[in-house]
Design an enzyme around this catalytic site. Structure first.
Site, PDB file in Angstrom:
ATOM      1  N   GLU A 138       0.811  -1.226   0.000  1.00 11.29           N
ATOM      2  CA  GLU A 138       0.000   0.000   0.000  1.00 11.29           C
ATOM      3  C   GLU A 138       0.842   1.273   0.000  1.00 11.29           C
ATOM      4  O   GLU A 138       0.689   2.144   0.846  1.00 11.29           O
ATOM      5  CB  GLU A 138      -0.971  -0.020   1.185  1.00 11.29           C
ATOM      6  CG  GLU A 138      -1.883  -1.236   1.127  1.00 11.29           C
ATOM      7  CD  GLU A 138      -2.916  -1.284   2.252  1.00 11.29           C
ATOM      8  OE1 GLU A 138      -2.830  -0.474   3.190  1.00 11.29           O
ATOM      9  OE2 GLU A 138      -3.795  -2.159   2.189  1.00 11.29           O
ATOM     10  N   ASN A 198       2.460  -4.912  -3.263  1.00  9.84           N
ATOM     11  CA  ASN A 198       1.042  -5.243  -3.093  1.00  9.84           C
ATOM     12  C   ASN A 198       0.247  -3.955  -2.887  1.00  9.84           C
ATOM     13  O   ASN A 198       0.706  -3.059  -2.171  1.00  9.84           O
ATOM     14  CB  ASN A 198       0.957  -6.121  -1.833  1.00  9.84           C
ATOM     15  CG  ASN A 198      -0.310  -6.923  -1.682  1.00  9.84           C
ATOM     16  OD1 ASN A 198      -0.695  -7.649  -2.593  1.00  9.84           O
ATOM     17  ND2 ASN A 198      -0.956  -6.806  -0.528  1.00  9.84           N
ATOM     18  N   HIS A 238      -9.854  -6.213  -3.299  1.00  5.40           N
ATOM     19  CA  HIS A 238     -11.011  -6.038  -2.408  1.00  5.40           C
ATOM     20  C   HIS A 238     -12.048  -5.258  -3.219  1.00  5.40           C
ATOM     21  O   HIS A 238     -12.020  -4.036  -3.266  1.00  5.40           O
ATOM     22  CB  HIS A 238     -10.621  -5.239  -1.157  1.00  5.40           C
ATOM     23  CG  HIS A 238      -9.652  -5.952  -0.265  1.00  5.40           C
ATOM     24  ND1 HIS A 238      -9.972  -7.123   0.385  1.00  5.40           N
ATOM     25  CD2 HIS A 238      -8.371  -5.671   0.100  1.00  5.40           C
ATOM     26  CE1 HIS A 238      -8.932  -7.521   1.105  1.00  5.40           C
ATOM     27  NE2 HIS A 238      -7.944  -6.671   0.943  1.00  5.40           N
ATOM     28  N   GLU A 269      -5.737 -10.643  -2.118  1.00  2.00           N
ATOM     29  CA  GLU A 269      -6.602 -10.526  -0.935  1.00  2.00           C
ATOM     30  C   GLU A 269      -8.064 -10.485  -1.361  1.00  2.00           C
ATOM     31  O   GLU A 269      -8.858  -9.679  -0.876  1.00  2.00           O
ATOM     32  CB  GLU A 269      -6.251  -9.250  -0.143  1.00  2.00           C
ATOM     33  CG  GLU A 269      -4.791  -9.169   0.253  1.00  2.00           C
ATOM     34  CD  GLU A 269      -4.438  -7.967   1.125  1.00  2.00           C
ATOM     35  OE1 GLU A 269      -5.353  -7.263   1.601  1.00  2.00           O
ATOM     36  OE2 GLU A 269      -3.235  -7.737   1.338  1.00  2.00           O
ATOM     37  N   ASP A 271     -11.813 -10.413  -2.066  1.00  2.00           N
ATOM     38  CA  ASP A 271     -13.185 -10.553  -1.578  1.00  2.00           C
ATOM     39  C   ASP A 271     -14.063  -9.648  -2.436  1.00  2.00           C
ATOM     40  O   ASP A 271     -13.583  -8.683  -3.012  1.00  2.00           O
ATOM     41  CB  ASP A 271     -13.354 -10.275  -0.065  1.00  2.00           C
ATOM     42  CG  ASP A 271     -12.666  -9.029   0.446  1.00  2.00           C
ATOM     43  OD1 ASP A 271     -12.510  -8.047  -0.319  1.00  2.00           O
ATOM     44  OD2 ASP A 271     -12.287  -9.009   1.635  1.00  2.00           O
TER      45      ASP A 271
HETATM   46  C1  XIL Z   1      -6.622  -6.679   7.646  1.00  2.00           C
HETATM   47  C2  XIL Z   1      -7.006  -7.904   8.458  1.00  2.00           C
HETATM   48  O1  XIL Z   1      -7.853  -8.704   7.680  1.00  2.00           O
HETATM   49  C3  XIL Z   1      -7.699  -7.483   9.734  1.00  2.00           C
HETATM   50  O2  XIL Z   1      -7.901  -8.616  10.567  1.00  2.00           O
HETATM   51  C4  XIL Z   1      -6.852  -6.455  10.483  1.00  2.00           C
HETATM   52  O3  XIL Z   1      -7.561  -5.984  11.592  1.00  2.00           O
HETATM   53  C5  XIL Z   1      -6.507  -5.282   9.572  1.00  2.00           C
HETATM   54  O4  XIL Z   1      -5.861  -5.765   8.417  1.00  2.00           O
HETATM   55  N1  XIL Z   1      -4.988  -4.779   3.187  1.00  2.00           N
HETATM   56  C6  XIL Z   1      -3.996  -5.585   3.693  1.00  2.00           C
HETATM   57  C7  XIL Z   1      -4.314  -6.518   4.794  1.00  2.00           C
HETATM   58  O5  XIL Z   1      -2.889  -5.600   3.136  1.00  2.00           O
HETATM   59  O6  XIL Z   1      -3.217  -6.721   5.635  1.00  2.00           O
HETATM   60  C8  XIL Z   1      -5.499  -6.062   5.610  1.00  2.00           C
HETATM   61  O7  XIL Z   1      -5.834  -7.077   6.542  1.00  2.00           O
HETATM   62  C9  XIL Z   1      -6.655  -5.745   4.700  1.00  2.00           C
HETATM   63  C10 XIL Z   1      -6.309  -4.656   3.721  1.00  2.00           C
END
Ligand code: XIL
Length: 465
Positions: A138, A198, A238, A269, A271
Site C-alpha cells: 500500500e 502489493n 477487495h 486478498e 473478496d
Molecule cells: C486486515 C485484516 O484482515 C484485519 O484482521 C486487520 O484488523 C486489519 O488488516 N490490506 C492488507 C491486509 O494488506 O493486511 C489487511 O488485513 C486488509 C487490507
C-alpha cells in the site's frame, strides 16, 4: 506390443472427459496456479488444507506482531504455527508484509536502516519456506491520485530535484531501497523467495466511468522502474462499491500489462462485496467471482489467487459477505460463489473465449462525419517512455476508432495495452479492443504503449468508425 499401446491410446481418447476436480486447490493446481486463503492460528480448521494450497498470515507476520523497534523479531509463534501448518498441508506461503504504513507497531517511524534490519531478520527467519513476500504494501495514495502516500515510511522519500519524480538519480526511495535490501538477503541466502509489491484499487486499467486508473499506472511505473528487484505484484482485489474498487472489464488487460513486464501477478486478498444496495459493482456475486477468476486464468503469469478469509462471518469486512463460505468456527457451507469459482478453475486456462454476439444487419446509423480526436501524454526516461493516448469522440457517438502515429526513427514500441496494435516502428496503428470502441459524443477512453527511444512530438491522427 504395438497393438496394446495403440489400444490403450484409443481407450483414452474415446473415454469420458476427465472428471472435474472437487476442491479449489486441486482445480487450481491443474490449471497451474495456487488458490489460497488468509488465515490466523485460531482458524486452522481442516477446510484450510482441504480447499486451499496457499496460506497468507492475515495478521501474524505484520510488523506490529513480530518487529521490535530496532528491527529485531519477537512473538513469532503465531507466524511459525501458520508456516508449519502450511508445510504439513503442502501449501505455499505468501509472507505479509514487511514495509507498510499500517499495523507498523514498534517499527512506526523507523529509519530505512532499521527497516532494512527488519527485512533481513524476517526473510532469514523463514527462508525459502516463504514462497512470496510482500516487501512493500500500500505505497500509493487513495482516491486515484496516482501519488505516493505522504506519510511514514513514504515521507522518507527524498525527491532530490523536487520534480515530483522519485526515480531520478540522487533521489532516495523507500520502495526501491527496501526491495534492494530484500533482494540482497534473498541472494545472499540462496533463497527461492520471490519479492512482491502489493496494493489495492490497482486492479483495472480504469475505474468507474472509464476514468484512467492512475493508481494502477503509478504502480506500473514503479514495477517497470524497479523490475530488477521486483518479482511479483499483488492486486489486493477487495472489490466493492467504491468508484475506484469496482470490477471493470479491463481487469484482464491490466493483469496482462504487468505480466508483460515479466512479473507474476497475484490477486492477493480477494473478496467481493455482496451488498448490491448501491449497484455499481453489478452482476451477482457468483458471476463477479467467475469473471475475476477468469481474468486471472486467461493470463499465464497470473499465478495465484488468495481469498481474504474463509467465511463471511469471520471476514475483516463481514457486512459485505464477500467470501466463498457462510458459517463459521470450522462449520462452513459453500456459497454459490464457491461453486462458480470451482467451475471456472475446472475450465482451466484455455476456456473458449465467449463468442462475439452476431452483428445485426441494419446499416450503420452513425453518420459518416462522426469523428474523434486523440492526444498523447508522455512519461519519459533516458532511453524509453510510456505514452498514454486519450481518444475522444466528436459530436456524435462512435463505434470504433483507429489512431495512427508516426514514431521518430530509432523508436520502437515494445508493448501496448487497451488497444490492438499494428507495427512497432515508423507509422504505427492502434485500434480499439472489444470493450473501448463505443464512445458517446464527447466521451473518452485511454490506451497506452511503452517503447524504447524517444517519443516527443507525436501527432496522433484519429479516425472513427
Ligand atoms: C486486515 C485484516 O484482515 C484485519 O484482521 C486487520 O484488523 C486489519 O488488516 N490490506 C492488507 C491486509 O494488506 O493486511 C489487511 O488485513 C486488509 C487490507
Amino acid at each position: 506390443m504395438l497393438l496394446l499401446v495403440a489400444g490403450a491410446v484409443t481407450v483414452q481418447s474415446t473415454g469420458p472427459a476427465a472428471a472435474a476436480e472437487t476442491t479449489l486447490r486441486a482445480a487450481a493446481a491443474k490449471a497451474g496456479l495456487f488458490f489460497g486463503v488468509a488465515a490466523s492460528p485460531n482458524r486452522l480448521h481442516p477446510i484450510v488444507g482441504q480447499e486451499f494450497n496457499q496460506l497468507t498470515p492475515e495478521n501474524d507476520m505484520k510488523p506490529d506482531r513480530i518487529a521490535t523497534s530496532s528491527g529485531g523479531l519477537q512473538n513469532t509463534g503465531g507466524a511459525d504455527t501458520l508456516v508449519n501448518h502450511a508445510r504439513s498441508n503442502n501449501m505455499l506461503v505468501r509472507g505479509h508484509t514487511l514495509v507498510w504504513h499500517s499495523q507498523a507497531g514498534a517499527l512506526q517511524g523507523a529509519s530505512q536502516a532499521t527497516l532494512n534490519t527488519f527485512i533481513g531478520n524476517a526473510i532469514n527467519r523463514w527462508g525459502s519456506r516463504i514462497a512470496y513476500w510482500d516487501v512493500v504494501n500500500e505505497a500509493l495514495e487513495d482516491n486515484n491520485t496516482g501519488r505516493r502516500r505522504n506519510q511514514w515510511p513514504h515521507s522518507m522519500n527524498r525527491d532530490a530535484n523536487g520534480d515530483g519524480d522519485f526515480f531520478d538519480a540522487g533521489d532516495t526511495d523507500v520502495i526501491r531501497d527496501s526491495f534492494i535490501r530484500a533482494k540482497q538477503v534473498v541472494q545472499a541466502g540462496g533463497l527461492t523467495t520471490k519479492l512482491c509489491i502489493n496494493d489495492y484499487d490497482v486492479e483495472g486499467l480504469t475505474v468507474r466511468g472509464g476514468t484512467p486508473n492512475r493508481k494502477a499506472n503509478a504502480l506500473y511505473d514503479i514495477v517497470r522502474t524497479y523490475r530488477q528487484y521486483i518479482d511479483c505484484v499483488g492486486f489486493q482485489a477487495h472489490f466493492n462499491d467504491n468508484p475506484n474498487s469496482i470490477i471493470t472489464n479491463d481487469l484482464q488487460a491490466n493483469i496482462q500489462r504487468f505480466a508483460d513486464l515479466g512479473v507474476e501477478v497475484h490477486l492477493s486478498e480477494l473478496d467481493i462485496d455482496d451488498d448490491l444496495s448501491n449497484n455499481d459493482i453489478g452482476a451477482g456475486q457468483a458471476e463477479n467471482y467467475r469473471k475475476v477468476v477468469r481474468a486471472c486464468l486467461n493470463v499465464a503469469k497470473c499465478t495465484g489467487i488468495t481469498v481474504w478469509g474463509i467465511s463471511d462471518s469471520e471476514s475483516w469486512r463481514s457486512s459485505e459477505r464477500g467470501l466463498l463460505f457462510s458459517g463459521g468456527n470450522g462449520n462452513y457451507q459453500k456459497k454459490a460463489a464457491y461453486h462458480a469459482v470451482l467451475d471456472e478453475l475446472n475450465k482451466g486456462r484455455s476456456a473458449t473465449p465467449p463468442t462475439t454476439p452476431p452483428v445485426t444487419s441494419d446499416p450503420p446509423t452513425t453518420p459518416p462525419t462522426a469523428g474523434c480526436s486523440a492526444t498523447v501524454s508522455l512519461n519519459s526516461w533516458t532511453g524509453g517512455f510510456v505514452a498514454t493516448v486519450r481518444v475522444t469522440a466528436g459530436t456524435s457517438p462512435i463505434n470504433g476508432w483507429n489512431v495512427q502515429l508516426t514514431l521518430p526513427s530509432g523508436t520502437t514500441v515494445t508493448n501496448a495495452w487497451s488497444a490492438n496494435r499494428t507495427g512497432t516502428t515508423g507509422t504505427v496503428q492502434f485500434s480499439n479492443v472489444s470493450y473501448n470502441g463505443s464512445l458517446n459524443a464527447g466521451q473518452y477512453t485511454e490506451f497506452g504503449f511503452q517503447g524504447t527511444g524517444a517519443a516527443t512530438g507525436l501527432t496522433p491522427v484519429c479516425t472513427a468508425s
